[in-house]
Scaffold this active site. Sequence first.
Site, short mmCIF file in Angstrom:
data_model
loop_
_atom_site.label_atom_id
_atom_site.label_comp_id
_atom_site.label_asym_id
_atom_site.label_seq_id
_atom_site.Cartn_x
_atom_site.Cartn_y
_atom_site.Cartn_z
N GLU B 330 0.89 -1.20 -0.02
CA GLU B 330 0.02 -0.10 0.06
C GLU B 330 0.87 1.38 -0.08
O GLU B 330 0.21 2.35 -0.32
CB GLU B 330 -1.07 0.14 1.22
CG GLU B 330 -2.06 -0.97 1.25
CD GLU B 330 -1.69 -2.45 1.69
OE1 GLU B 330 -0.36 -2.45 1.77
OE2 GLU B 330 -2.59 -3.14 1.92
N LYS B 435 -4.01 -7.23 24.23
CA LYS B 435 -4.68 -6.00 25.09
C LYS B 435 -5.11 -6.49 26.48
O LYS B 435 -6.11 -7.26 26.63
CB LYS B 435 -5.75 -5.25 24.52
CG LYS B 435 -5.31 -4.70 23.34
CD LYS B 435 -6.29 -3.72 22.59
CE LYS B 435 -5.68 -3.05 21.18
NZ LYS B 435 -6.90 -2.34 20.39
N TRP B 440 -0.84 -2.97 26.48
CA TRP B 440 -0.60 -3.63 25.36
C TRP B 440 0.63 -4.61 25.56
O TRP B 440 1.65 -4.24 26.01
CB TRP B 440 -0.21 -2.66 24.04
CG TRP B 440 -1.58 -1.88 23.57
CD1 TRP B 440 -2.70 -2.11 24.28
CD2 TRP B 440 -1.74 -1.44 22.56
NE1 TRP B 440 -3.66 -1.17 23.51
CE2 TRP B 440 -2.96 -0.71 22.27
CE3 TRP B 440 -0.80 -0.79 21.38
CZ2 TRP B 440 -3.33 0.03 21.38
CZ3 TRP B 440 -1.35 0.05 20.41
CH2 TRP B 440 -2.45 0.15 20.34
#
Lengths: 540, 540
Positions: B330, B435, B440
């Site tokens: 991308e 999580k 995290w």
Amino acid sequence: MQSTMQDAPLQIAQILRHGSTVHGDAEVVTWTGDGARRRTYAEVGRRCAQLAHALRGLGVDGDQRVATFMWNNAEHLEAYLAVPAMGAVLHTLNIRLFPEQLIHVANHAEDQVIIVDPSLLPLLNPQLPQLTTVKHVIVTGESTDGVDAPDSVQVHAYEALIAEKSVDFDWPEVDERSAAAMCYTSGTTGDPKGVAYSHRSIYLHSMQVCMTDGPALKQGDRALAVVPQFHAMSWGLPYAAFMIGASLIMPDRFLQPEPLAALLAAEQPTFAAAVPTIWLGLHQYLEQHPQDISSMKDVLIGGSAVPPSLMHVFEKDHGITVLHAWGMTETSPLGSVARPPAGTEGDERWHYRYTQGRFPASVEARLIGDNGETLPHDGKTVGELEVRGPWITGAYYGVDAADKFDDGWLRTGDVGSITPDGYLTLTDRTKDIIKSGGEWISSVDLENAVMGHPDVLEAAVIGVPDPKWDERPLVAVVLRDGSDSTPETLREFLSDKVAKWQLPENWTIIPEVPKTSVGKFDKKRLRSTFHDGGLDVTRL
Amino acid sequence: MQSTMQDAPLQIAQILRHGSTVHGDAEVVTWTGDGARRRTYAEVGRRCAQLAHALRGLGVDGDQRVATFMWNNAEHLEAYLAVPAMGAVLHTLNIRLFPEQLIHVANHAEDQVIIVDPSLLPLLNPQLPQLTTVKHVIVTGESTDGVDAPDSVQVHAYEALIAEKSVDFDWPEVDERSAAAMCYTSGTTGDPKGVAYSHRSIYLHSMQVCMTDGPALKQGDRALAVVPQFHAMSWGLPYAAFMIGASLIMPDRFLQPEPLAALLAAEQPTFAAAVPTIWLGLHQYLEQHPQDISSMKDVLIGGSAVPPSLMHVFEKDHGITVLHAWGMTETSPLGSVARPPAGTEGDERWHYRYTQGRFPASVEARLIGDNGETLPHDGKTVGELEVRGPWITGAYYGVDAADKFDDGWLRTGDVGSITPDGYLTLTDRTKDIIKSGGEWISSVDLENAVMGHPDVLEAAVIGVPDPKWDERPLVAVVLRDGSDSTPETLREFLSDKVAKWQLPENWTIIPEVPKTSVGKFDKKRLRSTFHDGGLDVTRL
């Protein structure tokens, strides 16, 4: 089929954002004669926001023109970035224009604001009453002392004006094809003509300055920008340095060999850009005042042809690689850069380095002959150079100059040849070339040959009408005091240096070659003096 | 105010024109296993014209898609240049896609023509009957042997098809924002999604590949493109090499360590690009079969994180600088490149080189937190990476994927931190991060820690539901044969390597980690096996 790519414009605000954050520790150094002022790019970023707020406060809106009348320094860099980033248009006024030219260009561009250095006020003050669109004069520094402006003009001190303004500015998204900056050419014919660079063209040109087939400016470089910011955007160095994280070293008004040498010693630049005259002067000074300047690795030289002897001496004495380059105000200005092909060595390498260089992918070049035909790139055939590309001008601002363009290509007015692998060698200007019996004689080659004589200080060659050959060369010579050279002895001196049919028969001894405002030979004036009968011509 | 600049589009035809003339002596070398086929860029230019005429002859017009199902070789380079230059759209088919994925992307892109290498026919033949838009198959080389196509498809041999066509083609001027090439991502969720690069994005990206803050590819380089042309445009090397005059060395199907080593010995590349696996394999081979590969100065590595040990060994044993880089299909794909700041030395320099690198001016980056807030670039705060710029995709072709974009920025799905001077360090993928109680836990960090145990062959970590902490890590381990390690001993091994609250309590021993079509851990499949009760979990 449309692509899926983002529609992110190429714009100066992005150069400003990137340089002031990712490269916030880089610095712009401004020489003060006996020391330096320093400012990090993070600070420059904050001051750009303040300047933009200040200009908005003065009513600068839309695409209004903000002019600079400045040396190379930190505040000029701020104007370079803030003015286009806020959507306005920067107009760099050339401080060396004749007064009537300065008045013409400021009025023609409709400058609303002029930012000026205090030391340049004596040059600007006398013209201020005739600058009909200027509403504000901003003097860099703390004081407005020395300004002599009409009542219609408000005067501000730069530091007071930006002080206490917010250090954040919401830079607008602009159409990348809109004008970002203007520069007028100091041509010898007619009024100076304006070129308006776009955000897109400046962005792309900045990338090229950092490409390996261009000057290859890199993060961590300390780039000495001797070429003025009022002259072809200082060859794009300020924007490219901010884009890549190279520091900028700005000489301000200290352009003479002695202070330049002191600046080199103190600030150790790794890269520099200037016209040949500057380097010649510096070299002569260093011969008498030896100093290590080997921090400089690459020196970009353009604006006029570089004497090969200068390239050799810089490499031999200082370990500096001279990058010969070609460009003009109309080409942003790069142009070609004389990096030899990889793998070449010795004389072959030097041969490439003497040329005006090779074009990058974004500058297409072609040669056009007398009858409009496209000529081969064979390294021999000579024609007028035409160029095309995203940072080449396709028009002049507000002037009809259709004769300067050819089906979308810029007619450069330069004459030369191009090799199959893309190296340009210029031999003359189209308007100076002498067309003798269907053949072309380079006025520049003849001048160089004549100036090789030890008695000759200067020589300018122009074409004059000839009943048999259409045109023949006339050599105007300035002799050293006490020389006993004559047209006859000079012609004899040339006899083994130029082809017999090129040997000039028309000679005149003059006290000085007329010069343009930027110091180039003014052959237009010389031609007009000849036509008015003002030259005493010897015909051999 | 409009600028006066020319409206010259950035287009692939200009890269083709420039490379095939100014750099006509550069060459593309295609490895044949025991030697090489060579073709100069001048020849490539002529053959591109022939290919374009041939495709027009087959009815390819407008923005129709011409697909390739090919290794890296000279003919693939010709398709890269000729197809977009004639105004059509190149679609590089990934030869490693699962059959149903290949059928999906070829039909979704509506490919009209497929150019295929003979050695890949066994992979393509079975799918041909289901490729509903394909009218022509062109087999590279002299023969069409081995094609098994339905009657509706015409089959051609590449060389016969282009033979005797004109070597000049009047390349059209295109809208620079129109599609030039397409590439589908091989994501693990749902069908592959297509990105359509524009002429503009490819041109700008090619400039970046030759910039000093990018890979800095240069004229005369011999660039070994190991990264497949069907994978994120071979990281832009083919276009950049043609733009700058670097020669290309193409391995064709010879990607194993032994033939790669032979190719290195024979062709002496100065630059190379590949994923870490290739270099690991090559390094192991060279340990047993020593060979001088010091012609290579820079090696660009990306696609997944590079083990620091590999960077050190390449520098120490071979004098090669590994340039760590980040990007994705991308993003064209560069991305960031880990060039350390000028002036850094020793450990500090290595510290920068371990990161995913620094972003150039044309790629803006930001970090976004759980609640959509923009996070500081302080080198510590971790969030999802979003990027914006002229060669970053803003959509997927013909698919609504609004959740992948955020106010014009691409959500990369990567999680990490950015330093104030712009260096990115990735810690995980958003979909893989665990999580736990509002904090995290990086699945990648845990995997690396577990894989540090000598008994562990592979380890994949996923988050599993937990009544108290929302999510907790589950470690799936592949043990070496004969190992007597257990979840208890492995957990003990981790105890001084990760924070106590991150220590995983859920373990499972598995025979193999499931992989995607391109060889990455397929955590989606692992998660689904877990949810279906297919894993034997030990809870400590």
